[in-house]
Design an enzyme around this catalytic site. Structure first.
Site, PDB file in Angstrom:
ATOM      1  N   TYR A  50      49.431 -29.133   4.894  1.00  0.00           N
ATOM      2  CA  TYR A  50      50.194 -29.210   3.636  1.00  0.00           C
ATOM      3  C   TYR A  50      50.614 -27.823   3.158  1.00  0.00           C
ATOM      4  CZ  TYR A  50      50.832 -29.849  -1.443  1.00  0.00           C
ATOM      5  OH  TYR A  50      51.303 -29.833  -2.729  1.00  0.00           O
ATOM      6  N   SER A 163      40.033 -19.686  -2.536  1.00  0.00           N
ATOM      7  CA  SER A 163      40.065 -20.736  -3.551  1.00  0.00           C
ATOM      8  C   SER A 163      39.380 -20.279  -4.822  1.00  0.00           C
ATOM      9  CB  SER A 163      39.367 -21.993  -3.009  1.00  0.00           C
ATOM     10  OG  SER A 163      39.113 -22.923  -4.033  1.00  0.00           O
ATOM     11  N   TYR A 188      32.349 -26.997   0.072  1.00  0.00           N
ATOM     12  CA  TYR A 188      33.686 -26.436   0.280  1.00  0.00           C
ATOM     13  C   TYR A 188      33.782 -25.063  -0.376  1.00  0.00           C
ATOM     14  CZ  TYR A 188      38.570 -25.438  -0.755  1.00  0.00           C
ATOM     15  OH  TYR A 188      39.780 -24.811  -0.904  1.00  0.00           O
ATOM     16  N   LYS A 192      34.111 -21.241   1.333  1.00  0.00           N
ATOM     17  CA  LYS A 192      35.163 -20.277   0.998  1.00  0.00           C
ATOM     18  C   LYS A 192      34.565 -18.934   0.586  1.00  0.00           C
ATOM     19  CE  LYS A 192      39.173 -22.417   1.526  1.00  0.00           C
ATOM     20  NZ  LYS A 192      40.299 -21.902   2.305  1.00  0.00           N
ATOM     21  N   ASP A 333      32.090 -31.299  -9.129  1.00  0.00           N
ATOM     22  CA  ASP A 333      33.206 -31.008 -10.028  1.00  0.00           C
ATOM     23  C   ASP A 333      32.739 -30.210 -11.247  1.00  0.00           C
ATOM     24  OD1 ASP A 333      35.179 -32.146  -8.524  1.00  0.00           O
ATOM     25  OD2 ASP A 333      35.200 -34.053  -9.588  1.00  0.00           O
TER      26      ASP A 333
END
Length: 372
Positions: A50, A163, A188, A192, A333
């Site tokens: 993407y 990120s 994740y 990073k 989150d």
């Protein structure tokens, strides 16, 4: 006779040095400015994905040559054709996972690579919590292999797609590059942060290298042509493609994870950035952060939107309905995260030019193109 010859040679050299040579230098610089004399051969790791595909488009339009390594694990082969449809140019493509060190080395042998943009990584927060081994193996090992090949073949310029997750749960927003890196809340983000540390240490050991860490926030949107966008295989792990597929009738309902955060409407707030703006930032970074050293830069808009604000904007801009339901919070989150993009403006001359309406409109245009 010899003296006369030396005299004329001296006169010739005088005029050449003081009149002809400055003109030749000026003309060469003029040609470079018109025809792209600073053209580079750039390896884009993960270039069919993407973000990577949009980076390829912007690199080609900036007159750089592009080499791509991708294994289509989260992308599709037809993307390469779409890149050519948009730019009129081909990329040089290799299909394999960078985890294959021998094949990766062969790419460095076959091509005189000037710079690397590394965006080959697994990238879904929720999935990383469920599959930490796969995330650490892929993300860390590919970075080590790329760095090893760069050192071995004297490629001294890399832009790493990092990120904002490396900041963890921020103590204060907006986030500047000087904010301390937090305790990451998911594998994740942890991967990073580790990838950043690997490249930082490599640059310290190889001071001739330029290592750029682009910490970007939440890329969404699609190319205005409708040909390129985020179309993950299976159930999307990111918000915007999920919204898109619910609006298109491909999925029944969007799950909104948590409505009890300390935000205006209780849902998580993020800094959404148009993927084309993000891609342009990568090109500027590869061109301007090309001097030895470690460079860190946020790419974001400086404006936060909640999940429900994004859903309602998508409905308003495109005249569609997006059914959603509130679900429990998702592991990993955080409540709020958005950037201070001042450094990008001052050092790269980069400013995000596309707002939330363009992000929603371009995403739906991509969805309609897919459905044709």
């Amino acid at each position: 006779m010899l003296i006369l010859s030396m005299f004329f040679i001296s006169i010739f050299l005088y005029f050449f040095y003081y009149y002809c040579l400055p003109f030749i230098i000026w003309y060469n610089e003029y040609v470079k400015s018109i025809y792209g004399g600073n053209k580079m051969k750039v390896l884009v790791a993960g270039g069919a994905g993407y973000i990577g595909s949009h980076i390829c488009v912007e690199l080609l339009q900036a007159n750089h040559e592009v080499i791509v390594i991708d294994d289509f694990s989260n992308s599709k082969p037809e993307v390469l054709g779409y890149i050519k449809d948009i730019t009129g140019k081909d990329v040089k493509f290799y299909e394999f996972n960078i985890l294959d060190e021998k094949k990766t080395e062969q790419v460095f042998i076959e091509n005189e690579i000037d710079a690397v943009i590394h965006c080959a990584a697994f990238k879904a927060v929720g999935e990383s919590v469920e599959k930490p081994i796969e995330y650490y193996t892929n993300n860390l090992t590919t970075t080590l292999i790329v760095a090893k090949m760069m050192k071995k073949y004297h490629v001294n310029n890399i832009v790493f797609s990092s990120s904002a997750t490396v900041y963890g749960d921020p103590e204060v927003v907006p986030l500047t590059e000087d904010c301390k890196l937090g305790e990451t809340t998911n594998p994740y983000g942890a991967s990073k942060a580790m990838m950043e540390r690997i490249l930082t240490d490599v640059q310290h050991a190889c001071p001739e290298m330029s290592v750029t860490l682009l910490r970007y926030f939440n890329p969404i949107g699609a190319h205005e042509s409708g040909l390129l966008g985020e179309d993950p295989k299976g159930i999307p792990n990111n918000l915007m493609p999920y919204i898109m597929k619910v609006a298109a009738g491909e999925l029944p309902c969007l799950g909104v994870f948590g409505d009890d955060y300390d935000t205006p409407d209780g849902t998580g707030v993020r800094d959404y950035i148009h993927v084309v703006d993000l891609a342009k930032g990568h090109v500027l970074a590869i061109e301007k952060y090309n001097k030895p050293g470690l460079h860190v830069c946020n790419l974001g808009t400086g404006q936060g939107y909640s999940v429900l604000e994004l859903v309602h904007a998508f409905e308003r801009v495109n005249g569609v309905k997006v059914k959603y339901e509130i679900k429990p919070r998702r592991a990993g989150d955080i409540a709020t995260c958005y950037a201070d993009p001042t450094r990008a403006k001052e050092e790269l001359g980069w400013v995000a030019t596309r707002g939330i309406d363009e992000m929603c409109r371009d995403t739906w245009n991509f969805a309609k193109t897919r459905m044709k």
